[in-house]
Design an enzyme around this catalytic site. Structure first.
Site, PDB file in Angstrom:
ATOM      1  N   LYS A  23     -48.836  -9.728 -20.990  1.00  0.00           N
ATOM      2  CA  LYS A  23     -47.269 -10.702 -20.798  1.00  0.00           C
ATOM      3  C   LYS A  23     -46.818 -10.850 -22.353  1.00  0.00           C
ATOM      4  O   LYS A  23     -45.600 -10.665 -22.434  1.00  0.00           O
ATOM      5  CB  LYS A  23     -47.549 -11.969 -20.117  1.00  0.00           C
ATOM      6  CG  LYS A  23     -47.809 -11.714 -18.878  1.00  0.00           C
ATOM      7  CD  LYS A  23     -47.816 -13.007 -17.879  1.00  0.00           C
ATOM      8  CE  LYS A  23     -47.844 -12.800 -16.397  1.00  0.00           C
ATOM      9  NZ  LYS A  23     -47.408 -13.554 -15.505  1.00  0.00           N
ATOM     10  N   GLU A  56     -40.665 -23.528 -23.852  1.00  0.00           N
ATOM     11  CA  GLU A  56     -39.711 -22.694 -23.466  1.00  0.00           C
ATOM     12  C   GLU A  56     -38.750 -23.426 -22.891  1.00  0.00           C
ATOM     13  O   GLU A  56     -38.850 -24.618 -22.292  1.00  0.00           O
ATOM     14  CB  GLU A  56     -40.433 -21.677 -22.294  1.00  0.00           C
ATOM     15  CG  GLU A  56     -40.490 -20.365 -22.702  1.00  0.00           C
ATOM     16  CD  GLU A  56     -40.989 -19.381 -21.626  1.00  0.00           C
ATOM     17  OE1 GLU A  56     -41.826 -18.561 -21.701  1.00  0.00           O
ATOM     18  OE2 GLU A  56     -40.587 -19.847 -20.588  1.00  0.00           O
ATOM     19  N   HIS A 114     -45.684 -17.983  -4.742  1.00  0.00           N
ATOM     20  CA  HIS A 114     -45.194 -17.143  -5.803  1.00  0.00           C
ATOM     21  C   HIS A 114     -45.385 -15.540  -5.312  1.00  0.00           C
ATOM     22  O   HIS A 114     -45.621 -14.847  -5.994  1.00  0.00           O
ATOM     23  CB  HIS A 114     -46.202 -17.232  -7.017  1.00  0.00           C
ATOM     24  CG  HIS A 114     -46.164 -18.542  -7.631  1.00  0.00           C
ATOM     25  ND1 HIS A 114     -44.989 -19.083  -8.375  1.00  0.00           N
ATOM     26  CD2 HIS A 114     -47.035 -19.564  -7.800  1.00  0.00           C
ATOM     27  CE1 HIS A 114     -45.089 -20.256  -8.807  1.00  0.00           C
ATOM     28  NE2 HIS A 114     -46.449 -20.722  -8.273  1.00  0.00           N
ATOM     29  N   ARG A 116     -45.525   0.206 -11.898  1.00  0.00           N
ATOM     30  CA  ARG A 116     -46.003   0.905 -10.500  1.00  0.00           C
ATOM     31  C   ARG A 116     -44.889   1.061  -9.450  1.00  0.00           C
ATOM     32  O   ARG A 116     -43.746   0.262  -9.617  1.00  0.00           O
ATOM     33  CB  ARG A 116     -47.182   0.423  -9.776  1.00  0.00           C
ATOM     34  CG  ARG A 116     -46.814  -1.085  -9.750  1.00  0.00           C
ATOM     35  CD  ARG A 116     -47.814  -1.844  -8.551  1.00  0.00           C
ATOM     36  NE  ARG A 116     -47.614  -3.231  -8.778  1.00  0.00           N
ATOM     37  CZ  ARG A 116     -46.872  -4.344  -8.173  1.00  0.00           C
ATOM     38  NH1 ARG A 116     -45.983  -3.723  -7.397  1.00  0.00           N
ATOM     39  NH2 ARG A 116     -46.754  -5.520  -8.519  1.00  0.00           N
TER      40      ARG A 116
END
Lengths: 157, 490, 490, 157
Positions: free
Chosen positions: C116, C200, C235, C294
């Site tokens: 990430k 953030e 999620h 993918r």
């Protein structure tokens, strides 16, 4: 388990022992699983075969349809020794439907190509013609009767 | 918009209409004969009304009973589907008289286009090309010779009152004309009690290409392009597609045919969905053939390439809405091909083969649309058309659509009756089909060049024998348990 | 093009790939664990290879066994599907080392985008917006105060080594910042043995919108537009659609996000199909979130609106073909919405509900695509993801697609296990959903405002009682005869 | 034919006579036809109802799912007089799955909200908590066991 089978009209021999089969001399390991209603998955040598029981005795394997009869060996022998009596010819219904007209009677002398019976389904009429000259020895249906495909309607001799 | 609509039809189109109505939040009323009580459409509809015995003449063709059912159920409109009463002007009028909306064109337009000769006159007046010929009967052999000469041989003799191929003769040379007129005239007299015959130019191995039109009741009328339906057996379509492969060769053809179709429909005072059929000759000249004043069996092909929902538009237009699509808004994307799945035996002259469906496995997945009217366990009645379902594939191009259709057919299994699935696989594998070389004579050549299927692998035969043996020994439960090993007694 | 491809996956995506391969005339090799011998994919594939026991770690995650199966069966390439080994760079390398083509991006690109933080660096370097914040850990409360002030409250504290929500704190006011840092840091230390946290900007009720990219191995890379996947539970996406309703408000957004996605993918050296996920805030600012290297579960949505076949392109690209589509060729037509049909109980916290499917009736008809991996009689194993099928509707506009989905759900019946079909009907009937007011917090509000279903009509209850009674008395035959009257003993 | 039924937990009475039914006092004519495997079409007052037997006792009618138990009247009366013994509480599995951990033993005194058993399916673990304080009087499963939804795992008193 050892059986005689007729697959698409050809006689064969099937032997099943555990996960191994022998069919007309070909010996293979196989695995079989139910994989849906009336559907089976068979694996042989890593290849996958989809078998669908379309109706009893009619099996579709991948894109091919097989008509299969299964006998225990004695049954078949008895059957083949009987056979159809020579010279007699069965006229069978080519499709399911309703008999709308009968053009002959028992005892009639008929010519090859002569119309015998008219069967109707779905607004289509089909006149069944005699494949050979002869005499009508049996009439197995009546006007208005419902017939299934393959049903014997007339016997010619 | 309507709150409730009666569907005056049966089979796959009744199911298509139940779905279309449900998507517009309109309640559906199915109708059924004695043979159709357990039909898929009745099960899926919101309401259902019994009409009468199985024969169409006592059920699906009974205007009085259908109108009565609509009124009893509080329907505001009737959708006739195709076939049955769909092109019956009297039915359209009876709906109007009963205060019901007939979902289709004005009765007047049905009448005008229902007669082949009147339709031909309208087409000529609208400036659409028709097959060149004499409309009036032949009066003398001299006149016939002169006409045939100016048309150019081969010509076609047709009975004025004709239909179904009776009284029709192809004439290739002038020396054969006189005897052909004699024969045709005598056959016509016998068949129709009218010996009049006329001459037309023979269109050799024509393509059958039709144009979908759509118009509202406020004068706006557009076309949605073509469907090529050249592959026919017994004058009945079996495969339809859009675009026609011809459009690749002559991209302007769609516009020209579309413009002609719109002119004819406008001249007929047409509204709602309709189809103008044309013959197209080898030089891509097209000739008006007839108009079908209703939704077509093969409408999904147009829906897939244009993205427009014809049933939805039929309903909105019948309810008075404006057709908000301009001709320039219509886009054709990709390729769609439809196969008509019939209960028939393609190996035995396409004879109908109704009966009980003992097994049904239906295809799905990417690009596949299945409009079906049957289910496993349903007995296809003797009494009606053998159409079971329409399998349609859409893909970005024609080759991909062909591959996709073959893939879907490989997933499709129908037991207990005979169907034409394997026949479609063979056509889709045919090289002339792949090249788009189509005509109404396609199947004649196809049957000649078709190779018999190779012998199946011995393993496949063994599999059939094994499954027949083991499924014989153990009666199949309604639901089998696939995770446990399949067991049997030896 | 390949002649044989191994599918290193299971379930509906394995079926999708069998179909895609068959349409390109490529033989398919399925793989299966002990729990999947009777799976639909194994039955439908051309060949099948056993991997091992049910747990993924002993079957679908075993690189050695999968490579071995591919070599044994003579496959030339491996398609990894999604999940399992699809984003495993080691697997991609092992394929290459074994002389097999990995159908996906270069292993290097998987590696880069798999981390990430590395992916975020690539995105920043490529000029794509990321959620504003500090990448390095907070050193002092003064520094944190200054950063938070410049970002603007609310802000989000995140653990540097974090994941799964641990060490995360939302901070709304400066006076809460110090204690929040203390708490988050201590939680992070506990969870990850690393107490570093960073700041953030908090994106409030963001939308989840992702961009599909597609590139070949010759440097040509395009995007195929967005999919909005804001409706999520735990999620995990449950509904995906294209176009995002945002595109109606801001038609330029697709181009801007698409251009950003292409820049990121190019910077990663990407080829084949991939997806860049973004968060979009209320002011339609978008922020790079991560890349999925993918094929995506929800790829049918893009296939339906663009008309492009992603699986087909994946195969062609892996075989070395040029992507012959330019960015300007890509058109988006109509609206597609996908529902993920899970074996789970939406009335009980979406808990998984595997088991035997005792009844299955699948929808079809206009505009419906069903990508399913199950059949009636199949026992959904305990061991894997609960996704059974994807139901996707395409229609000319979003409202029509919603209606069509509801219609299809009304035809869809699954017995023996619990599924989330009724939950979808309720969402599709929700007014905020109809208005396109979506965010990842959608379901929170939905559950609050959702009204309980009204009591069913007493006739429906009576029908249930009658059918239960009569189906109890007469054991159902595998195929019932629908035309004969249903009889029972009284 | 007269039967007592429990539909979605509510008791009712169903009487079937030819093509007429009486359900909790409502009398209607109806027609019923099999219309697919496990699917029935019922017509009542011109309305069409689609009934699918999802599994024995679970019937979907149009878009609604009903759980139906059917008893002959005597059965039901016997059943209701039995009832659950007061104070005992069954802890049932909320989903099918595998028991991965048991956190209590028979005889343990437990608090409301205390974790009892962890069931796992499809990578999701679900810790079942006690709804009340009490004592574990029965433990009906073991670690590693496969359970079905609704199966009683623990009894608290």
């Amino acid at each position: 388990m050892k059986l005689d089978v007729i697959v698409n009209g050809r006689e064969g021999e099937l032997r099943l022992e555990g996960s191994r089969f022998e069919y007309n001399g070909m010996v293979r390991d196989y695995s079989m699983e139910a994989s849906g209603p009336g559907i089976f998955s068979l694996l042989i040598d890593g290849r996958s075969y989809q078998a669908t029981v379309l109706s009893p005795g009619t099996i579709q394997v991948n894109d091919r349809i097989f008509s299969v009869e299964v006998f225990d060996p004695r049954e078949l022998r008895a059957r083949s020794s009987a056979g159809a009596s020579a010279g007699r010819q069965n006229i069978v219904a080519p499709m399911p439907g309703k008999v709308v007209r009968i053009l002959i009677s028992v005892g009639d002398t008929i010519e090859a190509g002569q119309g015998l019976i008219v069967v109707e389904a779905m607004k289509m009429q089909n006149e069944m013609k005699s494949p050979k000259a002869g005499t009508v020895v049996e009439l197995k249906t009546t006007e208005g009767a419902t017939v299934v495909a393959g049903e014997i309607l007339v016997v010619i001799e | 918009m309507f709150r409730k609509v009666l569907i005056a039809n049966r089979g796959e189109i009744a199911v298509r209409l139940v779905r279309g109505l449900r998507e517009l939040n309109i309640a559906s009323v199915a109708v059924y004969s004695d043979a159709d009580r357990a039909s898929l459409a009745v099960r899926m509809a919101d309401e259902a009304a019994h009409l009468g015995p199985a024969p169409s003449s006592e059920s699906y063709l009974r205007i009085d009973k259908i109108i009565d059912a609509a009124l009893r159920h509080g329907a505001e409109a009737i959708h006739p589907g195709y076939g049955f009463l769909s092109e019956n002007a009297e039915f359209a009028e009876a709906c109007t008289d009963a205060g019901l909306v007939f979902i289709g064109p004005p009765a007047e337009a049905i009448k005008k286009m229902g007669s082949k000769t009147a339709a031909r006159q309208i087409a000529i007046a609208a400036g659409a090309p028709v097959v060149p010929g004499t409309e009036s009967a032949i009066r003398s052999i001299e006149q016939a010779r002169a006409t045939a000469h100016s048309l150019g041989y081969p010509v076609l003799l047709k009975a004025s009152a004709g239909g179904g191929g009776k009284g029709m003769r192809r004439v290739d040379r002038e020396q054969d004309l006189e005897s052909a007129i004699r024969d045709a005239s005598s056959e016509a007299a016998h068949a129709f009690h009218n010996d009049e015959v006329y001459l037309e130019k023979l269109v050799i191995e024509p393509r059958h290409i039709e144009i979908q039109v759509l118009g509202d009741h406020h004068g706006h009328l557009i076309h949605l392009g073509e469907r090529e339906c050249s592959i026919q057996r017994r004058h009945q379509k079996v495969i339809e597609e859009c675009p026609s492969p011809l459009m690749g060769i002559d991209p302007g053809l769609r516009d020209r045919m579309g413009a002609a179709a719109v002119k004819v429909a406008r001249a007929a005072g047409y509204a709602n969905a309709g189809t103008i059929e044309f013959l197209v000759d080898r030089d891509r000249n097209f000739y008006f053939l007839e108009m079908n004043t209703r939704l077509q069996v093969e409408h999904p092909v147009t829906e897939l390439v244009t993205g427009l929902d014809l049933v939805s538009w039929q309903l909105k237009i019948a309810a008075g809405a404006h057709l908000t699509i301009e001709q320039s808004d219509v886009r054709w994307t990709g390729s769609a091909i439809e196969c008509r799945i019939y209960a028939e035996d393609p190996e035995n002259n396409f004879l109908p083969f109704p009966g009980k469906i003992t097994r049904l496995v239906e295809p799905s997945g990417p690009g596949i649309r299945l409009d079906s009217g049957v289910y496993e366990g349903w007995t296809v009645p003797f009494d009606y058309d053998p159409l079971l379902a329409k399998l349609v594939a859409w893909a970005p191009d024609r080759n991909a659509a062909i591959s996709r259709l073959k893939r879907a057919i490989s997933e499709y299994k129908v037991g207990g009756i005979r169907v034409n699935l394997a026949f479609f696989t063979d056509i889709l594998n045919d090289e002339a089909f792949a090249r788009g070389e189509l005509s109404t004579a396609f199947l004649d050549g196809f049957f000649v060049r078709r190779k018999p299927a190779p012998d199946p692998a011995p393993e496949m035969e063994a599999v059939a024998a094994i499954v027949a043996t083991l499924s014989r020994q153990k009666p199949a439960a309604p639901v089998v348990n696939p995770t446990s090993k399949w067991k049997w007694e030896q």
